[in-house]
Enzyme design. Structure first.
Site, short mmCIF file in Angstrom:
data_model
loop_
_atom_site.label_atom_id
_atom_site.label_comp_id
_atom_site.label_asym_id
_atom_site.label_seq_id
_atom_site.Cartn_x
_atom_site.Cartn_y
_atom_site.Cartn_z
N CYS A 2 0.68 -1.42 0.31
CA CYS A 2 -0.12 0.02 0.06
C CYS A 2 1.02 1.53 0.34
O CYS A 2 1.95 1.55 0.81
CB CYS A 2 -1.21 0.51 1.13
SG CYS A 2 -2.20 -1.65 1.60
N ARG A 27 2.78 0.05 -5.44
CA ARG A 27 3.19 -0.86 -4.24
C ARG A 27 1.40 -0.73 -4.36
O ARG A 27 0.84 -1.83 -2.88
CB ARG A 27 3.36 0.80 -2.73
CG ARG A 27 4.63 1.47 -2.75
CD ARG A 27 4.17 2.84 -1.97
NE ARG A 27 4.83 2.01 -0.34
CZ ARG A 27 5.91 2.54 -0.24
NH1 ARG A 27 6.67 2.97 -0.30
NH2 ARG A 27 5.64 1.27 1.20
N TRP A 72 -3.02 -2.82 -1.70
CA TRP A 72 -2.18 -4.13 -1.81
C TRP A 72 -3.31 -4.76 -0.65
O TRP A 72 -2.65 -4.62 0.26
CB TRP A 72 -1.21 -4.56 -1.97
CG TRP A 72 -0.69 -5.43 -2.94
CD1 TRP A 72 -0.80 -6.38 -4.36
CD2 TRP A 72 -0.48 -6.89 -1.80
NE1 TRP A 72 -0.40 -7.25 -3.59
CE2 TRP A 72 -0.33 -7.95 -2.29
CE3 TRP A 72 -0.51 -7.17 -0.33
CZ2 TRP A 72 -0.29 -9.23 -2.28
CZ3 TRP A 72 -0.51 -8.41 -0.18
CH2 TRP A 72 -0.10 -9.53 -1.14
N ASN A 98 -0.83 1.64 6.62
CA ASN A 98 0.19 0.84 5.36
C ASN A 98 1.07 -0.04 6.32
O ASN A 98 1.97 0.55 7.17
CB ASN A 98 1.07 1.00 4.56
CG ASN A 98 2.87 0.65 3.95
OD1 ASN A 98 3.35 1.47 3.55
ND2 ASN A 98 2.47 -0.34 3.19
N GLY A 99 0.59 -1.10 6.03
CA GLY A 99 1.27 -2.65 6.72
C GLY A 99 0.74 -3.51 7.47
O GLY A 99 -0.50 -3.22 6.95
N GLU A 465 15.36 -17.16 -13.33
CA GLU A 465 14.51 -15.60 -13.64
C GLU A 465 13.24 -15.44 -14.75
O GLU A 465 12.73 -14.75 -14.84
CB GLU A 465 16.10 -15.06 -13.47
CG GLU A 465 15.11 -13.26 -14.77
CD GLU A 465 14.07 -12.91 -13.19
OE1 GLU A 465 14.41 -12.67 -12.53
OE2 GLU A 465 13.80 -11.46 -13.73
N LYS A 469 9.27 -14.34 -14.77
CA LYS A 469 8.67 -13.06 -15.56
C LYS A 469 7.81 -13.74 -16.50
O LYS A 469 6.67 -13.00 -16.79
CB LYS A 469 9.44 -12.94 -16.79
CG LYS A 469 10.69 -11.31 -16.14
CD LYS A 469 10.69 -10.50 -16.16
CE LYS A 469 10.31 -11.23 -13.86
NZ LYS A 469 11.14 -10.00 -13.09
N GLU A 472 4.95 -14.40 -13.50
CA GLU A 472 4.07 -13.38 -13.49
C GLU A 472 3.19 -12.20 -14.57
O GLU A 472 2.23 -11.39 -13.83
CB GLU A 472 5.26 -12.56 -13.43
CG GLU A 472 5.88 -12.03 -12.09
CD GLU A 472 7.17 -11.20 -11.61
OE1 GLU A 472 8.18 -11.17 -12.63
OE2 GLU A 472 7.50 -10.73 -10.89
N HIS A 488 15.23 -36.63 -12.63
CA HIS A 488 14.66 -36.33 -10.86
C HIS A 488 12.97 -36.03 -11.14
O HIS A 488 12.85 -35.55 -9.81
CB HIS A 488 15.69 -35.67 -10.35
CG HIS A 488 17.19 -36.35 -9.87
ND1 HIS A 488 17.30 -38.11 -9.58
CD2 HIS A 488 18.13 -36.37 -11.39
CE1 HIS A 488 18.55 -37.84 -9.40
NE2 HIS A 488 18.75 -37.50 -10.65
N LYS A 587 4.85 -3.54 -6.55
CA LYS A 587 6.06 -3.95 -7.19
C LYS A 587 6.77 -3.82 -5.78
O LYS A 587 8.15 -4.34 -6.13
CB LYS A 587 6.30 -2.59 -8.05
CG LYS A 587 7.98 -2.44 -8.38
CD LYS A 587 8.65 -2.20 -9.97
CE LYS A 587 9.36 -1.67 -10.26
NZ LYS A 587 10.09 -3.17 -10.76
C1 F6R Z 1 9.37 -10.02 -10.08
C2 F6R Z 1 9.80 -8.69 -9.28
C3 F6R Z 1 9.56 -9.25 -7.91
C4 F6R Z 1 11.05 -8.18 -6.50
C5 F6R Z 1 10.78 -8.64 -5.53
C6 F6R Z 1 12.06 -8.11 -4.74
O1 F6R Z 1 9.92 -8.85 -11.45
O2 F6R Z 1 10.16 -7.72 -8.88
O3 F6R Z 1 10.08 -10.64 -7.62
O4 F6R Z 1 11.75 -9.00 -7.33
O5 F6R Z 1 9.47 -8.35 -4.70
O6 F6R Z 1 11.97 -6.94 -5.24
P1 F6R Z 1 13.18 -5.33 -4.64
O7 F6R Z 1 14.13 -5.77 -5.49
O8 F6R Z 1 12.56 -4.14 -4.50
O9 F6R Z 1 13.64 -6.32 -3.01
#
Ligand code: F6R
Length: 592
Positions: A2, A27, A72, A98-99, A465, A469, A472, A488, A587
């Protein structure tokens, strides 16, 4: 998670609040809401979904002061009812939070026994209700009293209908910033909300409070004593420069990678930041992060162990913090975080620090909590990253790890190998790629329900990774496997036409990785092989070869991930999704 904002001043508070709230949509975007004080009434508007929905329904509601929230969801569905601001039953108070209030269950039960009725399923509403139940006539002290009952994390902005020129702020484990200039007060979860509005700002610490009015900011500790705080000059705060001609931030950010890599090289060439990392008294290096940052850390650990020959491991922050790790003053601990605000990463950092480790932050946000708590900051230099899925920050993070490992290798083994040049070549090569193969591939991937990624060593990290991606932003169920692990379990999942993406950029491991691909193919799998080595002779109906530019093997992971960032983006578009705002994600993960 949030984002919260507050404003006092002469301008139209609805406009200011919404403008600043939009800067915090990274957020969370489950719902949003605004409350403005007007003629001793609190006027509230809320909507589910992103801030654009709220904007459509907010008619001009200007008053001297207001608060707003983008959510969020943690407790309760992302509905209008659960959207903030929350008001007390007597409509005296409104709050944004927020929290997570961990003891909200017992507080709520107690309030219900006092005939207080609740209108949401959230943990946050207890704060508004407690504020109206508490008796202290001094409203700042009342906020402090209420916070004394809360367990958990919070950044709070509260307004009371009888004090139309005042915001009451509280901070515990969630960030909160406030600034004042010429009778206007700006508050936000991120200093970007204050950018361009004030010259200096204050960063509240845990257990601190602020009574903010257009005349002054007064800070308190949890014992209700007035405290003096030093302000911070508002600089180095970049906010995004907009989409330009791009349809999405994600595409813009992928295409920025070559210039980001140039910037990384320039910054590190001109400074001696890497030289500051002294491992002469260090017997192990640990790297910690979450999500994509964790994957960047995994790549970093591969580089460091291989090149520097020192024990180096990478950990998921949420696991690490509860694992009673073996750390002492001979440990160098590197915390990787794009935002620098990820709650688990911050707690893991606090733990490592308490055990005496030397702390390094590898972060994109130089004023973030992770940066502030560290001994040394390695800047990621990616510029603002707006799309939820991290792309350019990952590419920049692994580039910094590569340069760090090379720099340490030079020191430890008295070498003088140039590594900047390799990154510069990489940046040039990346600019030339047209991703046509990937575009074609996205057209067939669009109908798939699942996909697999295989690779060895660094290519296995790229597989992880790439898989993250894809899931997500396309919601395709994807997983990554080390190419030597297929027998396995993995092979049981292979059916006719199962898509397997093979990544092979290390010459010594090529044959072994190919064996895994052939074993999958023999069981009906369709292979898409990404490599700089010539695999043309293997091409067939079920073996498609995507040739990548041939660069120094060590930097290939920085290049190869771009293919998968683009593949995920194009597939998401082909599915008609919004790659910038994937469902249920945010994010910045500021709650545990
Ligand atoms: C994936 C993504 C998240 C962040 C994770 C950590 O595309 O963006 O998995 O990598 O939430 O976020 P930071 O790097 O801000 O600690």
């Amino acid at each position: 998670m949030c984002g919260i904002v507050g404003y006092i001043g002469r301008m139209r508070s609805d406009e200011i609040l919404l403008k600043n709230l939009k800067k915090l949509e990274y957020r969370g975007y489950d719902s949003s809401g605004i409350a403005v004080l007007k003629n001793n009434e609190i006027i509230v508007r809320k909507e589910s979904g992103c801030i654009a929905n709220l904007e459509k329904t907010v008619e001009e509601i200007y008053g001297s002061c207001g608060i707003a929230h983008t959510r969020w969801a943690t407790h309760g569905k992302p509905t209008k009812e659960n959207a903030h601001p929350h008001t007390s039953s007597d409509n005296e108070w409104a709050i944004v939070h927020n929290g997570i209030i961990e003891n909200y269950g017992e507080l709520k039960e107690d309030l219900i026994s006092k005939n207080i009725s609740f209108s949401s399923e959230t943990d946050s509403e207890v704060v508004a209700q407690l504020l109206s139940v508490e008796k202290n006539e001094n409203l700042m002290e009342r906020v402090i009293d209420v916070c004394g009952k809360l367990v958990g994390s919070y950044a709070l902005i509260c307004v009371n209908k009888n004090t139309p020129n005042t915001l009451y702020l509280a901070k515990q484990k969630s960030p909160l910033y406030v600034g004042i200039k010429s009778g206007e007060v700006f508050v936000g979860s991120d200093p970007i909300c204050l950018s361009g509005m004030v010259d200096n700002y204050y960063s509240l610490e845990d257990g601190e409070f602020c009574q903010a009015s257009s005349e002054k900011l007064v800070f308190f500790d949890s014992y209700k004593n007035i405290i003096n705080k030093a302000s911070v000059k508002l600089e180095n705060i970049n906010y995004n420069s907009g989409l330009g001609d791009y349809p999405h931030y994600m595409l813009k950010e992928i295409e920025e990678v070559p210039s980001v890599l140039r910037r990384v090289v320039d910054v590190y060439k001109q400074s001696n930041i890497l030289d500051k990392i002294d491992i002469s008294n260090v017997n192990k290096i640990i790297i910690v992060g979450c999500g994509t940052a964790y994957h960047a850390g995994l790549m970093g650990s591969k580089y460091i162990e291989r090149l520097v020959r020192i024990d180096c491991s990478c950990h998921v922050a949420s696991e690490f913090r509860y694992s009673d790790p073996i750390i002492d003053d001979k440990t160098l601990a590197i915390f990787v975080s794009q935002s620098g605000e990820t709650a688990d990463t911050i707690s893991a950092l606090d733990l490592a620090k308490s055990k005496g480790a030397k702390i390094v932050a590898l972060t994109n946000v130089l004023y973030s909590t992770v940066a502030k708590k560290s001994d040394i900051i390695l800047p990621v230099c990616a510029g603002p990253e707006i799309a939820v899925a991290s792309t350019k920050a990952y590419s920049a993070q692994i580039t910094v790890f590569y340069m760090l490992a090379k720099c340490l290798q030079n020191k430890v083994f008295s070498k003088n190998v140039d590594y900047f040049g390799e990154v510069e070549k990489l940046s040039d090569a990346l600019k030339q790629i047209d991703f046509e193969d990937v575009r074609e591939l996205s057209k067939v991937l669009v109908d798939k329900k699942e996909a697999f990624f295989i690779g060895r060593n660094r290519d296995y990290v790229t597989s992880e990774e790439a898989s993250l991606k894809l899931k997500e932003i396309t919601y395709i169920n994807s997983s990554a496997y080390p190419a030597g692990e297929l027998k396995h379990g993995f092979l049981a999942l292979i059916e006719n036409d199962t898509y397997v993406f093979m990544i092979a950029t290390e010459k010594d491991l090529l044959e072994k990785t190919l064996n895994g691909a052939f074993e999958s193919m023999a069981r009906g799998g369709k292979i898409f092989a990404f490599s700089q080595f010539d695999l043309k002779k293997y091409e067939s109906e079920n073996f498609k070869y995507i040739k990548m530019p041939n660069l120094n093997e060590e930097v290939m992971p920085i290049l190869s991930i771009s293919y998968f960032q683009m593949l995920s983006y194009l597939t998401s578009i082909a599915k008609g999704l919004n790659p910038d705002k994937p469902r249920n994600l945010a994010k910045s993960v500021t709650v545990e």
